[in-house]
Design an enzyme around this catalytic site. Structure first.
Site, short mmCIF file in Angstrom:
data_model
loop_
_atom_site.label_atom_id
_atom_site.label_comp_id
_atom_site.label_asym_id
_atom_site.label_seq_id
_atom_site.Cartn_x
_atom_site.Cartn_y
_atom_site.Cartn_z
N GLU A 1 0.81 -1.23 0.00
CA GLU A 1 0.00 0.00 0.00
C GLU A 1 0.84 1.28 0.00
OE1 GLU A 1 -0.87 -2.67 2.01
OE2 GLU A 1 -2.65 -3.21 0.85
N ALA B 1 9.01 -3.10 5.84
CA ALA B 1 9.84 -4.29 6.08
C ALA B 1 9.15 -5.47 5.42
CB ALA B 1 10.01 -4.52 7.58
N HIS C 1 4.70 -14.48 -2.34
CA HIS C 1 4.08 -13.19 -1.99
C HIS C 1 5.16 -12.14 -1.71
CE1 HIS C 1 0.61 -10.84 -0.98
NE2 HIS C 1 1.02 -10.59 0.23
N1 INI Z 1 3.63 -6.51 3.77
C1 INI Z 1 4.79 -6.05 4.28
O1 INI Z 1 4.93 -4.83 4.48
N2 INI Z 1 5.79 -6.91 4.59
C2 INI Z 1 5.69 -8.26 4.38
O2 INI Z 1 6.65 -9.00 4.69
C3 INI Z 1 4.49 -8.76 3.83
N3 INI Z 1 4.35 -10.18 3.59
O3 INI Z 1 5.34 -10.92 3.72
O4 INI Z 1 3.27 -10.65 3.27
C4 INI Z 1 3.46 -7.86 3.54
N4 INI Z 1 2.27 -8.28 3.03
C5 INI Z 1 1.08 -7.49 3.09
C6 INI Z 1 0.91 -6.58 1.89
O5 INI Z 1 1.84 -5.52 1.94
C7 INI Z 1 -0.50 -5.97 1.85
O6 INI Z 1 -0.69 -5.15 2.98
C8 INI Z 1 -1.60 -7.03 1.82
O7 INI Z 1 -1.39 -7.93 0.74
C9 INI Z 1 -2.99 -6.37 1.69
O8 INI Z 1 -3.10 -5.61 0.48
#
Ligand code: INI
Length: 159
Positions: free
Chosen positions: A58, A80, A88
């Site tokens: 986001e 992070a 993912h």
């Molecule tokens: N978002 C992060 O900021 N760091 C991560 O390590 C991470 N992992 O590993 O999944 C992560 N996922 C969430 C992503 O940024 C979104 O907020 C989510 O997919 C909703 O749109």
């Protein structure tokens, strides 16, 4: 031969720090590092806005809105992304960085990139105030330096 370089001068600068809540124990340390760097280099505390988003994915959406507002001399993006067992990680890390780069180019607004991409939490902690420094500090300093450099280059264009 003319040479140009920016200095991380913060006086009079308005800065937005956009940060993801995912892995917040790490990202809060990045915010602390960025705030420390900005205020030590002259940015007034009241001239820094901190904007939280759910995850690194986001970050570009919020950064785009902040850049479009024309209120800030530079942005600092913090997050992070830590490798899990699925692809993912790669999608979030790649698209977050690509989106932020696009916004910097679209709006001629410097964006310091302080989004960690690490294999594990220990690597991230080492880069969020641990043995490898604080990437929030580094990103904030880069943003200030680039804001000054762009000012100097724009003046050079007009001359
Ligand atoms: N978002 C992060 O900021 N760091 C991560 O390590 C991470 N992992 O590993 O999944 C992560 N996922 C969430 C992503 O940024 C979104 O907020 C989510 O997919 C909703 O749109």
């Amino acid at each position: 031969m003319p040479e140009f370089a920016g200095s991380p001068v913060g006086q009079g600068r308005r800065i937005a720090v956009v940060v993801s809540r995912f892995n917040e124990a790490i990202t809060q340390c990045l915010v602390d590092g960025a705030m420390d760097a900005l205020t030590r280099h002259g940015v007034a505390y009241d001239d820094i806005d901190v904007v939280w988003v759910p995850g690194a994915w986001e970050l570009p959406a919020a950064a785009r809105a902040l850049a479009a507002s024309d209120r800030y001399h530079a942005l600092v993006a913090l997050g992070a992304v830590i490798r899990g067992d699925t692809p993912h990680f790669d999608v979030v890390a790649r698209e977050s960085a690509r989106g932020l780069a696009d916004i910097g180019a679209d709006y001629d607004t410097p964006i310091g990139l302080g989004v960690l991409t690490c294999d594990n939490i220990d690597q991230a902690a080492a880069r969020a105030g641990g043995t490898h420094g604080n990437k929030g500090w580094d990103a904030a300093l880069a943003a200030l330096e680039m804001a000054d450099l762009l000012d100097r280059l724009n003046v050079a264009d007009e001359g």
